[in-house]
Design a protein around this motif. Structure first.
Motif, mmCIF file in Angstrom:
data_model
loop_
_atom_site.group_PDB
_atom_site.id
_atom_site.type_symbol
_atom_site.label_atom_id
_atom_site.label_comp_id
_atom_site.label_asym_id
_atom_site.label_seq_id
_atom_site.Cartn_x
_atom_site.Cartn_y
_atom_site.Cartn_z
ATOM 1 N N ASN A 144 113.504 15.039 15.163
ATOM 2 C CA ASN A 144 112.718 13.818 15.338
ATOM 3 C C ASN A 144 111.642 13.686 14.265
ATOM 4 N N LEU A 145 111.067 14.794 13.868
ATOM 5 C CA LEU A 145 110.087 14.756 12.786
ATOM 6 C C LEU A 145 110.729 14.260 11.498
ATOM 7 N N GLU A 146 111.925 14.743 11.226
ATOM 8 C CA GLU A 146 112.650 14.306 10.031
ATOM 9 C C GLU A 146 112.974 12.815 10.120
ATOM 10 N N TYR A 147 113.418 12.390 11.291
ATOM 11 C CA TYR A 147 113.777 10.986 11.495
ATOM 12 C C TYR A 147 112.555 10.091 11.311
ATOM 13 N N ALA A 148 111.442 10.466 11.914
ATOM 14 C CA ALA A 148 110.231 9.657 11.836
ATOM 15 C C ALA A 148 109.733 9.541 10.403
ATOM 16 N N ARG A 201 113.656 1.696 18.052
ATOM 17 C CA ARG A 201 114.823 2.580 17.974
ATOM 18 C C ARG A 201 114.421 4.038 18.136
ATOM 19 N N TYR A 202 113.268 4.388 17.616
ATOM 20 C CA TYR A 202 112.780 5.754 17.781
ATOM 21 C C TYR A 202 112.480 6.038 19.254
ATOM 22 N N GLU A 203 111.862 5.083 19.929
ATOM 23 C CA GLU A 203 111.587 5.256 21.355
ATOM 24 C C GLU A 203 112.876 5.400 22.153
ATOM 25 N N GLU A 204 113.898 4.650 21.776
ATOM 26 C CA GLU A 204 115.188 4.773 22.452
ATOM 27 C C GLU A 204 115.829 6.124 22.168
ATOM 28 N N ARG A 205 115.674 6.598 20.976
ATOM 29 C CA ARG A 205 116.159 7.944 20.633
ATOM 30 C C ARG A 205 115.505 8.976 21.542
ATOM 31 N N LEU A 206 114.185 8.871 21.706
ATOM 32 C CA LEU A 206 113.465 9.812 22.564
ATOM 33 C C LEU A 206 113.899 9.676 24.021
ATOM 34 N N ALA A 237 126.178 8.365 30.064
ATOM 35 C CA ALA A 237 126.901 7.700 28.981
ATOM 36 C C ALA A 237 126.859 6.187 29.132
ATOM 37 N N ALA A 238 126.891 5.712 30.368
ATOM 38 C CA ALA A 238 126.910 4.270 30.617
ATOM 39 C C ALA A 238 125.630 3.584 30.170
ATOM 40 N N ARG A 239 124.525 4.312 30.167
ATOM 41 C CA ARG A 239 123.249 3.702 29.765
ATOM 42 C C ARG A 239 122.767 4.236 28.420
ATOM 43 N N PHE A 240 123.644 4.887 27.694
ATOM 44 C CA PHE A 240 123.220 5.553 26.469
ATOM 45 C C PHE A 240 122.814 4.566 25.384
ATOM 46 N N ASP A 241 123.673 3.600 25.076
ATOM 47 C CA ASP A 241 123.402 2.750 23.926
ATOM 48 C C ASP A 241 122.538 1.545 24.257
ATOM 49 N N LEU A 242 122.371 1.244 25.544
ATOM 50 C CA LEU A 242 121.500 0.146 25.946
ATOM 51 C C LEU A 242 120.580 0.634 27.061
#
Length: 297
Positions: A144-148, A201-206, A237-242
């Motif tokens: 996450n540090l790398e991503y941010a 998108r970062y918040e969703e990643r977290l 999985a059903a709520r992963f991308d949204l």
């Protein structure tokens, strides 16, 4: 294929194995080599997060070849159909509806692979100990540090737009070859006209990471049946991308729409030579996937 989306929008499966697989298939220059060693590479990748015990390593060594044999035989031929759809997309004057339909077509196929892997992932998940779950959390934090940093999250909206432009330009140059100065300027204007969405998108990643860690700890604590673990993973999985929250779901869909709009706009400004370059890339992938699927027989 819809290749101008942000990398964050490609993560449409919650499973470590499928995340690896998706990343593998994005690297088109070495598909045949990478896919030929996919089970070994995936085993190494999972071990980086989990630190597999000997018993877990045996489980992974048993299940990964079986998964990739299924994938090679049943999914790669289907991917060829999607790639041909991508060729038609590039050759024509696609609309927003075309871009979104192609995106959904790709998402459906990733979900199919995820669904196939879930029972095996459930068995590995049920075997994790507290220290291994903590290791996954630490690995997430490191990544996450790398991503941010890459996304410019601490440097404001302007930096985030610049980082997004860099990512999209790199992808455009891979698929279309050289991008001239006028195209670069147009791309920058289009990106500046949209919300970067980087923080969201970062918040969703977290969120996805937090939910998976919570699920792993629940399984470790409660020791549910295998069927229950599988269902928990399917729900995840059903709520992963949204996101399940209605307001955040609306925003996620708006960002997905904006990405599709950008895809159409970028394609509209490409030259015939650039489109021919992209078609050749897709031709190469079609050849690779076709041969790999035939080797399964």
């Amino acid at each position: 294929m819809t290749k101008f989306k942000d990398p964050a929008m490609r993560r449409t499966t919650p499973l470590l194995l499928l995340l690896f697989l998706l990343g593998l298939l994005q690297g088109c220059s070495a598909v045949r080599f990478g896919y030929g060693h996919a089970d070994s590479l995936a085993r190494w990748w999972i071990d980086q997060y989990v630190d597999l015990s000997p018993e877990q390593d045996s489980l992974v060594q048993e299940r990964l070849p079986r998964f990739f044999a299924w994938h090679r035989k049943t999914q790669l031929p289907d991917y060829v159909a999607v790639l041909r759809q991508g060729q038609q997309f590039i050759a024509g004057q696609p609309t927003l509806a075309d871009a979104r339909a192609l995106d959904e077509s790709i998402v459906r196929r990733v979900r199919t692979a995820a669904d196939q892997a879930i029972p095996d992932v459930a068995d590995l998940l049920a075997s994790l100990g507290p220290s291994q779950i903590d290791r996954i959390a630490a690995r997430y934090a490191e990544k996450n540090l790398e991503y941010a940093k890459e996304a410019g999250l601490s440097d404001g909206e302007a930096a985030q737009r610049k980082a997004r432009q860099k990512r999209i330009l790199e992808r455009a140059e891979y698929w279309f070859g050289d991008v001239n100065g006028d195209q670069r300027a147009s791309l920058q204007r289009m990106i500046d006209a949209q919300e970067s969405g980087a923080q969201f998108r970062y918040e969703e990643r977290l969120r996805r990471q937090r939910e998976l860690l919570d699920l792993a700890r629940q399984v470790q604590r409660e020791k549910p049946t295998r069927e229950r673990v599988i269902q928990l993973l399917r729900d995840y999985a059903a709520r992963f991308d949204l996101p399940p929250d209605a307001a955040r779901r609306t925003r996620a869909l708006a960002l997905r729409r904006a990405a599709a709009e950008l895809t159409v706009a970028v394609l509209a400004m490409t030259t015939p030579a650039q489109r021919a370059h992209a078609r050749q890339k897709l031709d190469d992938l079609i050849g690779d996937f076709t041969q790999l699927s035939q080797e399964a027989s």
